[in-house]
Design an enzyme around this catalytic site. Structure first.
Site, short mmCIF file in Angstrom:
data_model
loop_
_atom_site.label_atom_id
_atom_site.label_comp_id
_atom_site.label_asym_id
_atom_site.label_seq_id
_atom_site.Cartn_x
_atom_site.Cartn_y
_atom_site.Cartn_z
N THR A 116 74.24 68.20 27.35
CA THR A 116 75.46 68.26 26.55
C THR A 116 75.48 67.17 25.48
OG1 THR A 116 76.74 69.24 28.35
CG2 THR A 116 77.98 68.09 26.63
N ASN A 162 74.48 75.17 27.29
CA ASN A 162 73.64 75.84 28.27
C ASN A 162 72.76 76.95 27.71
OD1 ASN A 162 75.05 74.11 29.88
ND2 ASN A 162 76.32 75.68 30.84
N THR A 195 24.49 67.55 42.92
CA THR A 195 25.61 67.97 43.75
C THR A 195 25.84 66.87 44.77
OG1 THR A 195 24.11 69.17 45.24
CG2 THR A 195 25.12 70.42 43.45
N SER A 240 33.92 42.79 27.80
CA SER A 240 34.24 41.75 28.76
C SER A 240 34.51 40.44 28.06
CB SER A 240 33.07 41.57 29.75
OG SER A 240 33.31 40.48 30.61
#
Length: 481
Positions: free
Chosen positions: A115, A156, A201, A333
């Site tokens: 709203t 709405n 795998t 780093s």
């Protein structure tokens, strides 16, 4: 009339505020503001995220398009006079063009099912329309935010319609980004089509493949995601505009819904916008947002997996896999000289984590709806729009700052294939499983290449060995002629 949306000149001290009122009483509104009393209360009520509607230009444009379409439709059905309708339309057109964006000051997360967002839009449009009519801001007897700008509407039906239109625009950008990344992976697949490597795998050597096949799989999985996202996008085009409060269409004139929808199609350039066949169901249901969130989560999960693979394949470079090199982007780093980290994939991983978390938010918000309305659409929209924005940006960075610059260590990959026991799998049909297994174990324990053992024992002729271990045979690709 044109509008400059730059800084306003300070009003004289006695005019720094104007007094407006709502059902709760009088409210001081900054004199320069195009918003009004309802927006001021919402700003005070919801100082939650620091993200305002101004940060979501797609939503602002969508709200203005809905208000413009509504004004045209109301004029056509005789509910709104032509003078007011024209002023509202012109104000909306300016807002859709980017004006007054800073006047949308309500927090993205708010109570009231959106709203406050709808009222912010109503007030900004009304006050700009008043200026166009030569009236001062706040003179609502001439043109009212609710009686005229919001005529025939409710939060709405306005808010979910605008949210869907905004997300539709977001998705167009994400689809373009996905296509760019897919094309970049496809280009790398072609570049690396003849580069043999070991497939893996469970992180263990499996069987040979080409690096081109690995990158081609990335392209293929992204193509699937583009299709799923496009399907979810089409579901956003079903709207409940005209249903007003709960879908019954109360206070909207006959013919308004059809005309408003037709004008919205023209204004947005989206001919596939349709009205829901059941406006009551459409007003309370947010399933389309759950489905869209699932599509975004799918993209995020698969994108993160790709980034994990890129980080693994480039790990090392000396003590890791080191099969590919990512473009160096910054020192890695503060203590280890020469270290370069895979910062681009790492950043995209984090975006993916965010999108996956947002999916939980959308799920809970969708489940939390009650009866004829879901009050939690603001957090649904915030979650989805953030995910779309961040995925689009992250994919663009991954494409340009990482994937396009990836190179392969061809010599290292060739040595790895030659030394791997995984190549024995290709010999198994000719040697038999037991013999091939014994060769693999011996090669593993001695560190000698399995192919050398085959040659020493004359298990296969050199011609047979070449045929079985050619790039085409090992990768399953047709041989080049």
């Amino acid at each position: 009339m044109s509008l400059t949306s730059g800084p306003q000149r300070p009003a004289p001290p006695q005019q720094r505020h104007r007094v407006e009122h709502d059902m709760l009483g009088e409210v001081d509104v900054p004199a320069h503001a195009y918003y009004g009393a309802h927006t001021v209360r919402a700003v005070a009520n919801f100082p939650l995220t620091g993200e305002t509607l101004a940060a979501r230009p797609y939503l602002i444009g969508a709200l203005a398009a809905v208000k413009q379409a509504a004004a045209r439709a109301n004029a056509e059905v005789g509910a709104l006079d032509g003078t007011r309708a024209s002023a509202i339309e012109e104000a909306c057109a300016e807002i859709r063009g980017g004006a007054l964006r800073e006047q949308f000051v309500v927090d993205l997360i708010q109570g009231g099912a959106g709203t406050s967002t709808n009222m912010n839009a109503n007030e900004v449009v009304a006050n700009r329309a008043l200026e166009l009519l030569g009236r001062p801001r706040g003179e609502y007897t001439a043109l009212h935010p609710l009686d005229h700008v919001n005529l025939g509407q409710s939060t709405n039906d306005v808010y979910p319609t605008a949210v869907k239109l905004a997300l539709d625009a977001h998705i167009a950008q994400l689809l373009a980004a996905l296509a760019g990344l897919r094309e970049a992976f496809a280009a790398k697949a072609a570049e690396f089509a003849d580069v043999l490597k070991m497939g893996r795998t469970q992180l263990q050597d499996a069987v040979p493949m080409t690096l081109g096949q690995e990158f081609g799989a990335f392209a293929a999985t992204l193509a699937e995601d583009e299709q799923r996202l496009a399907e979810a996008r089409l579901l956003l085009h079903e709207l409940n505009l005209g249903g007003t409060a709960i879908g019954t269409g109360l206070n909207a004139r006959p013919g308004y819904r059809e005309r408003a929808l037709e004008h919205l199609r023209r204004l947005t350039g989206t001919p596939t916008l349709v009205s829901s066949p059941d406006l009551i169901e459409a007003t309370q249901d947010v399933g389309v947002f759950v489905q869209l969130s699932g599509a975004l989560k799918r993209i995020a999960v698969k994108l993160s997996k790709i980034c994990n693979d890129l980080r693994l394949l480039s790990s090392g470079p000396q003590a890791g896999l080191g099969e590919i090199s990512l473009p160096p982007r910054q020192a890695g780093s503060s203590i280890m000289p020469g270290k370069v980290n895979p910062v681009i994939p790492e950043a995209v991983n984090q975006i993916a984590f965010e999108v996956i978390g947002n999916d939980v938010t959308v799920t809970l918000a969708a489940e939390g709806g009650q009866l004829q309305l879901n009050a939690f659409e603001p957090v649904i929209y915030r979650s989805l729009s953030a995910g779309l924005d961040h995925l689009t940006a992250g994919i663009g960075v991954l494409t340009e700052a990482c994937v396009r610059g990836i190179t392969a260590d061809r010599d290292r990959l060739a040595r790895t294939v030659a030394a791997s026991t995984g190549v024995v799998t290709a010999l198994s049909p000719a040697l038999g499983y037991e013999t091939a297994c014994a060769l693999a174990l011996e090669a593993h324990h001695t560190g000698r290449p399995a192919l050398d053992l085959v040659r020493e024992r004359a298990l296969l002729t050199e011609a047979e060995l070449r045929a079985l271990t050619s790039p085409a045979a090992l990768s399953g690709r047709p041989a080049a002629h």
